[in-house]
Design a protein around this motif. Structure first.
Motif, PDB file in Angstrom:
ATOM      1  N   ASP A  18      -7.316   4.701  -5.255  1.00  0.00           N
ATOM      2  CA  ASP A  18      -8.198   5.267  -4.911  1.00  0.00           C
ATOM      3  C   ASP A  18      -8.193   6.784  -5.288  1.00  0.00           C
ATOM      4  N   HIS A  45      -2.452   0.746  -4.042  1.00  0.00           N
ATOM      5  CA  HIS A  45      -2.384  -0.800  -3.655  1.00  0.00           C
ATOM      6  C   HIS A  45      -1.675  -1.537  -5.004  1.00  0.00           C
ATOM      7  N   SER A  69      -9.128  -4.588  -0.623  1.00  0.00           N
ATOM      8  CA  SER A  69      -9.829  -5.693  -0.727  1.00  0.00           C
ATOM      9  C   SER A  69     -10.167  -5.933  -1.989  1.00  0.00           C
ATOM     10  N   GLU A  70     -10.460  -4.763  -2.576  1.00  0.00           N
ATOM     11  CA  GLU A  70     -10.917  -4.898  -4.063  1.00  0.00           C
ATOM     12  C   GLU A  70      -9.823  -5.363  -4.933  1.00  0.00           C
ATOM     13  N   GLY A 120     -12.823   5.335  -4.038  1.00  0.00           N
ATOM     14  CA  GLY A 120     -13.251   4.357  -3.403  1.00  0.00           C
ATOM     15  C   GLY A 120     -12.453   3.026  -3.865  1.00  0.00           C
ATOM     16  N   CYS A 121     -11.557   2.882  -4.547  1.00  0.00           N
ATOM     17  CA  CYS A 121     -10.927   1.594  -4.647  1.00  0.00           C
ATOM     18  C   CYS A 121     -10.178   1.193  -3.325  1.00  0.00           C
ATOM     19  N   THR A 122     -10.380  -0.078  -3.045  1.00  0.00           N
ATOM     20  CA  THR A 122      -9.775  -0.636  -1.650  1.00  0.00           C
ATOM     21  C   THR A 122      -8.906  -1.527  -1.928  1.00  0.00           C
ATOM     22  N   THR A 163       0.958  -1.251   0.076  1.00  0.00           N
ATOM     23  CA  THR A 163      -0.044  -0.004  -0.234  1.00  0.00           C
ATOM     24  C   THR A 163       0.846   1.251  -0.183  1.00  0.00           C
ATOM     25  N   ARG A 198      -4.498   6.924  -2.047  1.00  0.00           N
ATOM     26  CA  ARG A 198      -3.915   5.485  -1.688  1.00  0.00           C
ATOM     27  C   ARG A 198      -3.719   4.562  -2.834  1.00  0.00           C
TER      28      ARG A 198
END
Length: 428
Positions: free
Chosen positions: A107, A55, A79-80, A75-77, A44, A53
């Motif tokens: 994100d 990833h 986890s996604e 909103g990209c995480t 990250t 952020r």
């Protein structure tokens, strides 16, 4: 969330849901859920300028390399990105590619004027991986030409750099890649449309598996960017009736079939259709309406997690073909299966772009440096492999009620490798 009742389309039309065998919904103890496996690496990053952020997740590493696109969306995480990397690992294994699976995600709003700078700083930060171990490419919010421009500015030439640098002749391989990506074919550039071509043939394969005549089969498509737009083009060319296309501004619907080429010509740079120039007879509906419109095939080609438990009972199609990565949540997929609606999973249906890119790198296509030959080789190979895989997945669904994802995962046997096995990957 609608209650469990006879499915209805948004226009009040009853939807016939075909009977199917009772499906095997969940993996057994002998076949654990693939999401139980830990990824090889998670990284990250925080952008020092905007605070965005980013990833990188490497799920599997084979021959010291992994492949997977870089997306950008607000909103990209982590986890996604992890889910998407897992899907890429399944994709490379299912198509017998000698590399592992990875994914990048940022994100940040790709329409923000600072987005290109964020992407460039992300690539700089990930340089140890993109220089030697991670082959990336376009994804949601990041077109191929943009990521290639960024790679050129940071001195890496093209986004397939980690593979090209292993070639016996990197300059010749780079030229082959560029010529393949830029080959002109009906519908656009080969590199832009080949993924959608694969999705189209996943849909055609589904029609064949169920014995539907192509001309009598209808399809609704959510998202008309590179993947969804390419699928719409080639389905229209094949004679399948595209009755609905949805973009960020809403759903366009015509039960007699949309004029796909005209609508695609009206797209702007973000894949949205100019509503002031619509052909006559096209109904304008809310964006969410596309999920429930009466069609034989539904193609979610926009965002991850488009089909959830909250809207799965609105799905009016007889089969779902995932063009977007992770388009259906596991819970929603189980609910669809219980209703007799199979889902052709993303790691098969939308694998065309990734598989083709590696066929190009490995010299299976594109060695002649001739656009027409490259296109013919590419389309024939992808069409053949997609038809075989979709037929296998849906045959097991029809005969034994096995969800297509479980059958597909049976094709995707891939083990972690260390970074030392460079000699296993031979790029001409």
């Amino acid at each position: 969330m609608t209650t469990m009742q006879e499915p209805m389309g948004p226009l009040g039309t009853p939807i016939e849901v075909p009977a199917a065998p009772v499906p095997a919904l969940l993996p057994t103890a002998a076949a654990p859920a693939p999401r139980d496996r830990e990824p090889y690496l998670r990284v990250t990053w925080t952008d020092p300028v905007t605070g965005a952020r980013g990833h990188l997740v490497v799920h599997t590493l084979r021959s010291g390399i992994a492949t997977g696109g870089t997306r950008m969306r607000a909103g990209c995480t982590l986890s996604e990105v992890e889910d998407l990397a897992r899907g890429m690992a399944a994709k490379t294994a299912a198509f017998d590619l000698p590399v592992g699976g990875a994914k990048g995600g940022i994100d940040f709003d790709p329409k923000d004027p600072r987005a290109v700078g964020v992407l460039e700083r992300f690539c700089q930060a990930m340089r140890p991986w993109i220089d030697g171990h991670w082959v990336t490419a376009e994804d949601l919010g990041v077109p191929q030409h943009l990521i290639d421009e960024v790679f050129e500015r940071i001195g890496l030439g093209q986004s397939y750099h980690a593979a090209i640098s292993r070639s016996a002749d990197p300059a010749a391989t780079l030229e082959r890649v560029r010529q393949g990506l830029d080959a002109r074919v009906p519908g656009g550039l080969l590199g832009d449309v080949v993924g959608g071509y694969g999705v189209a043939h996943a849909c055609l394969g589904a029609a064949s598996a169920f014995g539907w005549a192509v001309e009598g089969t209808t399809v609704a498509i959510q998202g008309i960017g590179t993947m969804g737009g390419g699928a719409a083009w080639y389905l229209h060319e094949a004679g399948m009736r595209v009755v609905a296309m949805a973009d960020a501004a809403g759903t366009l619907y015509d039960p007699d079939g949309l004029d796909v080429p005209t609508l695609l010509e009206l797209r702007d740079g973000f894949g949205e259709i100019d509503r002031t120039r619509l052909p006559a007879g096209v109904a304008r509906l809310p964006r969410s309406a596309v999920v429930g419109l009466p069609a034989d095939v539904f193609v979610p080609a926009a965002i991850s997690y488009a089909i959830t438990p909250d809207n799965s009972y609105d799905v009016a199609a007889k089969v779902v073909v995932e063009a977007a990565n992770a388009a259906t949540t596991p819970e929603a997929e189980a609910m669809l299966a219980a209703r007799g609606v199979p889902v052709v999973p993303d790691f098969v249906a939308n694998a065309g772009a990734a598989a083709w890119a590696w066929w190009l790198l490995l010299g299976r296509v594109g060695m002649t440096r001739d656009d027409a030959v490259t296109a013919e080789e590419s389309f024939t190979l992808l069409r053949t492999q997609m038809a075989e895989k979709v037929q296998l997945l849906l045959d097991r669904w029809v005969s034994d009620g096995v969800p297509p994802r479980l059958t597909g995962l049976g094709l995707a046997v891939s083990d972690l490798d260390d970074t030392a096995g460079r000699s296993a990957l031979v790029i001409p």
